[in-house]
Motif scaffolding. Structure first.
Motif, mmCIF file in Angstrom:
data_model
loop_
_atom_site.group_PDB
_atom_site.id
_atom_site.type_symbol
_atom_site.label_atom_id
_atom_site.label_comp_id
_atom_site.label_asym_id
_atom_site.label_seq_id
_atom_site.Cartn_x
_atom_site.Cartn_y
_atom_site.Cartn_z
ATOM 1 N N HIS A 185 -0.425 -4.169 -0.169
ATOM 2 C CA HIS A 185 -0.964 -3.193 0.769
ATOM 3 C C HIS A 185 -0.210 -1.866 0.662
ATOM 4 N N ALA A 189 -1.713 1.881 -0.363
ATOM 5 C CA ALA A 189 -1.530 3.086 0.446
ATOM 6 C C ALA A 189 -0.813 4.173 -0.349
ATOM 7 N N TYR A 249 -1.565 2.177 5.508
ATOM 8 C CA TYR A 249 -2.529 1.155 5.121
ATOM 9 C C TYR A 249 -3.420 0.790 6.298
#
Length: 333
Positions: A185, A189, A249
């Protein structure tokens, strides 16, 4: 006049691998127990999370103890075998280099081997953590950050700032054995928003740890500020500056603005140790929980600062306050 020669103070012995592992686990546990942390797991509940609680974080931290011990052992073995100049020579080789050609042309083989050994141990530690947590990612980022700093301390860094520089050099080395797999994640991002992420923090020698969190911890302690309030203010200072990929994220740029401005407001109201600051902190906690925004990257960097604060360095630390320049810490290194 006395003819006796004055003895210089004895150099403090380096902490053992077991002691470094103890301090890393302690840092994770004390960060987890710290309360009230906005949007984060603590003794009151799960914060913005639906898949973890304090007991799980503490179990995860303990599961990483063997990995931290092995990271320290590997780094110390490399330092011990570093030739006639020993530990000092390896520490110098691990300082950041400038003006060289392609990295593969000048990196000593033992440093590349050490970086790959650290990576192997880290991946094994992550697997052990995952078994304990049932696959929940509790401390992946913290393992990366603390693992590098544990290795730097084991090699023989004399100060927290030197440890950060050594960690930066290690983080910048390639690891040819990284398996192809799902993108985290945080990496998603980082790519989407063009921020540095956890690796960028490490390669930059952890500026938010060295120049933001640690000075607050040390200066607050010298001023007699209550320990939990000092730690919460250190966390909030990092939150107000960090491009936290955990927040990005879940909440994008708008979520990041909410976290940063909220942390700034708490500090402007006097911090966690004041009545107005505590009220602003609890309000921020409610906002982050409602929006499922968890500043996990900031929490990892607070744990790193606590670890560096615990280590008995052989030279005095540097607790200069950081002057602010835009959104980035701007202390001299």
């Amino acid at each position: 006049m006395s003819t006796m020669r004055e003895r210089s103070p004895a150099r403090a012995p380096r902490p053992s691998a077991d002691v470094l592992a103890d301090m890393a686990v302690r840092a994770l546990c004390e960060e987890a127990r710290l309360s009230p942390k906005p949007g984060l797991v603590d003794g009151r509940g799960a914060g913005a999370h639906g898949d973890m609680d304090l007991a799980l974080l503490l179990a995860s931290a303990e599961a990483l103890r063997p990995a931290f011990r092995s990271l320290a052992d590997a780094a110390r073995r490399t330092a011990t075998g570093a030739g006639p100049r020993g530990e000092l020579g390896l520490r110098e080789e691990l300082q950041p280099r400038r003006g060289h050609g392609p990295r593969d042309e000048y990196e000593p083989r033992r440093l590349l081997a050490l970086r790959e050994e650290l990576g192997r141990i880290g991946r094994a530690g992550e697997a052990a953590m995952s078994r304990v947590t049932g696959g929940v990612n509790t401390h992946r980022g913290a393992l990366w950050t603390l693992g590098l700093l544990v290795a730097a301390a084991a090699i023989g860094a004399a100060t927290d700032r030197e440890a950060a520089r050594v960690a930066a050099r290690l983080a910048g080395l390639p690891d040819r054995n990284v398996p192809a797999g799902a993108i985290s994640h945080g990496e998603r991002a980082r790519r989407r928003y063009g921020v540095s992420g956890a690796r960028g923090q490490a390669v930059a020698a952890f500026p938010h740890v060295i120049d933001v969190a640690l000075p607050r911890l040390r200066l607050a302690g010298a001023a007699g500020l209550q320990q939990d309030a000092a730690r919460l203010d250190a966390l909030l200072a990092v939150m107000s500056l960090l491009e936290d990929t955990c927040v990005l994220y879940r909440g994008g740029l708008d979520g990041l603005r909410v976290v940063r401005s909220g942390a700034e407001r708490v500090l402007a109201e006097g911090g966690a140790g004041t009545r107005r600051g505590r009220a602003a902190l609890l309000e921020l906690d409610e906002r982050l929980a409602a929006r499922r925004l968890s500043p996990g990257g900031s929490a990892d960097l607070l744990a790193a600062a606590l670890f560096l604060h615990f280590v008995p360095w052989t030279s005095p630390g540097d607790a200069r306050p950081c002057r602010r320049q835009g959104r980035r810490p701007a202390c001299r290194r």
